[in-house]
Design an enzyme around this catalytic site. Structure first.
Site, PDB file in Angstrom:
ATOM      1  N   GLU A 265       0.858  -1.191   0.000  1.00 24.11           N
ATOM      2  CA  GLU A 265       0.000   0.000   0.000  1.00 24.11           C
ATOM      3  C   GLU A 265       0.890   1.235   0.000  1.00 24.11           C
ATOM      4  O   GLU A 265       1.604   1.499   0.974  1.00 24.11           O
ATOM      5  CB  GLU A 265      -0.908   0.036   1.242  1.00 24.11           C
ATOM      6  CG  GLU A 265      -1.931   1.172   1.133  1.00 24.11           C
ATOM      7  CD  GLU A 265      -2.493   1.688   2.446  1.00 24.11           C
ATOM      8  OE1 GLU A 265      -3.501   2.390   2.421  1.00 24.11           O
ATOM      9  OE2 GLU A 265      -1.896   1.403   3.505  1.00 24.11           O
ATOM     10  N   HIS A 327     -11.299   0.441   0.885  1.00 24.73           N
ATOM     11  CA  HIS A 327     -12.062   0.746   2.090  1.00 24.73           C
ATOM     12  C   HIS A 327     -11.730   2.098   2.711  1.00 24.73           C
ATOM     13  O   HIS A 327     -12.248   2.425   3.774  1.00 24.73           O
ATOM     14  CB  HIS A 327     -11.813  -0.373   3.115  1.00 24.73           C
ATOM     15  CG  HIS A 327     -10.371  -0.440   3.519  1.00 24.73           C
ATOM     16  ND1 HIS A 327      -9.361  -0.784   2.645  1.00 24.73           N
ATOM     17  CD2 HIS A 327      -9.749  -0.164   4.694  1.00 24.73           C
ATOM     18  CE1 HIS A 327      -8.199  -0.732   3.263  1.00 24.73           C
ATOM     19  NE2 HIS A 327      -8.405  -0.361   4.506  1.00 24.73           N
ATOM     20  N   ASP A 328     -10.840   2.842   2.083  1.00 27.45           N
ATOM     21  CA  ASP A 328     -10.425   4.141   2.623  1.00 27.45           C
ATOM     22  C   ASP A 328     -10.902   5.319   1.781  1.00 27.45           C
ATOM     23  O   ASP A 328     -10.781   6.460   2.221  1.00 27.45           O
ATOM     24  CB  ASP A 328      -8.887   4.208   2.691  1.00 27.45           C
ATOM     25  CG  ASP A 328      -8.302   3.232   3.684  1.00 27.45           C
ATOM     26  OD1 ASP A 328      -8.941   2.985   4.723  1.00 27.45           O
ATOM     27  OD2 ASP A 328      -7.201   2.709   3.418  1.00 27.45           O
TER      28      ASP A 328
HETATM   29  C1  GLC Z   1      -4.096   1.848   5.770  1.00 31.18           C
HETATM   30  C2  GLC Z   1      -5.447   1.168   5.806  1.00 31.18           C
HETATM   31  C3  GLC Z   1      -6.382   2.017   6.610  1.00 31.18           C
HETATM   32  C4  GLC Z   1      -5.841   2.118   8.011  1.00 31.18           C
HETATM   33  C5  GLC Z   1      -4.415   2.639   8.014  1.00 31.18           C
HETATM   34  C6  GLC Z   1      -3.759   2.395   9.329  1.00 31.18           C
HETATM   35  O1  GLC Z   1      -4.132   3.052   5.095  1.00 31.18           O
HETATM   36  O2  GLC Z   1      -5.887   0.939   4.509  1.00 31.18           O
HETATM   37  O3  GLC Z   1      -7.683   1.504   6.615  1.00 31.18           O
HETATM   38  O4  GLC Z   1      -6.657   2.968   8.774  1.00 31.18           O
HETATM   39  O5  GLC Z   1      -3.614   1.998   7.064  1.00 31.18           O
HETATM   40  O6  GLC Z   1      -3.492   1.031   9.492  1.00 31.18           O
END
Ligand code: GLC
Length: 533
Positions: A265, A327-328
């Protein structure tokens, strides 16, 4: 003979948010047996791998991204036996299973942090990032949490602050400590040995911080209309050069096992994003490419420019990938509206590289307004207006009161349109978004040009149309996407004389078509199998 491709190259990834996919025990929360019961659907849909957001024991301060035990299953989702059954069943359905690895931080309730905070000389103290207060007693530097407020919380018992780039209940691990690295690598091995096919690695570009923890400078482009936690340039708390060595180590762990994948990510523009493939393609297999999500303007020219910049930036041998939702971030159908959302799915599933689909986007689910008293996302609670709850609502399976998701009270409200917009209704409708997505996936499977072929932009002489050619061996496919709300006629005789429509976004056209006067309706996309390229 060209080397065969890996599953994570030719396949499509489907993200499941476990809270919201399928409840099996009527508690209103999705669970692992629920997911197992829907594998048949996923196989029918035609995806190749599922990535499940965190399912590990957690106080759920950030809905599982605050892990209290990396090698267990949270009882809300089931048991380890349920997990083993899910994994075996997924494999039996021909689906790979990717888990979420959250290595940047643990829960403050993880035993490592409990130890660390118990005393300054505890052996686990240095597993986290502690600093003395500034001379005025405040936080050691000006860093901000992504969820609003300072990135530091004082631990009164020991008189020091600990760092948390997210919620105070998510203390950051100290990745400069070799013991931390080994502990997480052992977590990876635990799941790999079980047969898990890979990890999506949470905020991988944040693992290493600048050793001196300097203040971040203000962002000159920030305006008070933007959330306060964006007012600094994040130059010292993420994307540090030393992070690449860590990622190489993670990759070496994955490489101890056959044919596993690491997906990172990373929110970065394409030029910086591609550095995470590694200088020798020895970092993550797929640095998630979120640039379609972050693209400020969805136009033919804007998307074309992005695709071309990405294609140019990719190092030799690096495999591309594209993501439309997660999901963000707001759902694609809410961002673009229903017509352009179909164009977006056609784009996602015909571009070169691995597509990742977010659950529900295949039926065009939209962001669901959540009444203030039901907001549960820590970001939404601290920074009103930025809640991620609207994109995490239960999957809409049918027109029953719980939408086929639950017979209990769902943890987040169901969409108001769940009775109309659901899998059952769209399965029965040959023109639905679901039918389109399924057809595109079917085509992608059957077509080496789409799942492994080359990419070339096609000049069309119309600023509202983005067109490209995908080819492999004798197969040549033309994709033409009309981003405008009006029809257009294109003369593409320089590409080919004629072709056969393989799919239209409206799912209502087939048959031969001449490329000399190719008519596209408003917001129409076509995939055309070229007969005489
Ligand atoms: C990433 C996840 C998110 C989470 C963050 C902290 O961005 O996708 O949902 O809140 O990390 O773990």
């Amino acid at each position: 003979m060209r080397a065969p491709h890996h599953w994570w190259q030719t396949g499509t990834v489907y993200q499941i948010y476990p809270w919201s996919f399928q409840d099996s025990n009527d508690d209103g929360i999705g669970d692992l047996p629920g997911i197992t019961s829907r594998l048949e659907y996923l196989e029918w849909l035609g995806v190749d791998a599922i990535w499940i957001s965190p399912i590990f024991p957690s106080p759920m301060a950030d809905f599982g991204y605050d892990v209290a035990d990396y090698t267990g299953i949270d009882p809300r989702f089931g048991t380890m036996e349920d997990f083993d059954r899910l994994l075996a069943a997924a494999h039996a359905h021909g689906l790979k299973l990717v888990l979420d690895l959250v290595p940047n931080h643990t829960s403050d309730e993880h035993p490592w942090f409990r130890q660390a905070r118990s005393a300054r000389d505890n052996p686990y103290r240095d597993w986290y990032i502690w600093r003395d207060p500034a001379p005025d007693g405040g936080p050691p530097n000006n860093w901000l949490s992504h969820f609003g407020g300072p990135a530091w919380t004082l631990d009164p018992a020991s008189g020091q602050y600990y760092l948390h780039l997210f919620d105070p209940k998510q203390p950051d691990l100290n990745w400069r400590n070799p013991a931390v690295r080994q502990a997480i690598y052992d977590v990876m091995r635990f799941w790999f040995r079980k047969g898990v096919d890979g990890f999506r690695v949470d905020v991988i570009w944040m693992l290493i911080k600048h050793p001196d923890l300097p203040d971040n400078p203000p962002d000159p482009n920030w305006t008070p209309a933007q959330p306060p936690q964006h007012r600094l340039l994040r130059i010292y708390d993420q994307h540090q050069p030393e992070v690449h060595a860590v990622i190489r180590e993670m990759r070496a762990v994955a490489d101890e096992f056959a044919d596993r994948v690491l997906i990172g990510e990373i929110y970065k523009p394409v030029e910086e994003l591609v550095t995470y493939y590694g200088a020798n393609l020895d970092e993550v297999h797929l640095p998630f490419n979120f640039n379609l999500i972050t693209l400020p303007e969805w136009s033919a020219a804007g998307v074309r420019d992005l695709v071309e910049r990405y294609e140019r930036a990719l190092p030799p041998g690096a495999w591309p990938n594209w993501v439309l939702g997660n999901h963000d971030r707001p759902r694609i159908a809410s961002r673009l509206g229903p017509a352009l959302a179909r164009i977006a799915q056609m784009l996602l599933l015909t571009l070169r590289g691995t597509p990742t689909l977010y659950y529900g986007d295949e039926i065009g689910m939209e962001d669901v307004p959540i009444p203030p008293e039901r907001v549960v996302d820590p970001l939404g609670i601290r920074v009103p207006g930025y809640s991620r709850d609207p994109v995490r609502t239960p999957m809409q399976w049918d027109d029953s009161p719980g939408a086929g998701f639950t017979r209990g009270e769902p943890w987040l409200p169901l969409a108001a349109d769940a009775r109309q917009r659901n899998v059952a209704a769209q399965r029965a409708d040959p023109h639905s978004m679901l039918s389109l997505v399924r057809h595109l996936l079917e085509l992608r499977h059957a077509s080496p040009a789409l799942n492994a072929g080359s990419y070339r932009t096609v000049e069309v002489g119309n600023p509202h149309v983005f067109a490209y050619l995908r080819a492999r061996g004798p197969e040549h496919l033309l994709v033409a996407l009309n981003f405008a709300d009006r029809p257009c006629r294109l003369d593409l005789r320089h590409v080919a004389a004629e072709g056969v429509i393989a799919v239209s976004t409206a799912m209502d056209r087939a048959g031969h078509i001449a490329l000399t006067d190719l008519d596209l309706r408003p917001y129409e996309g076509l995939v055309i199998d070229l007969l005489t390229p």
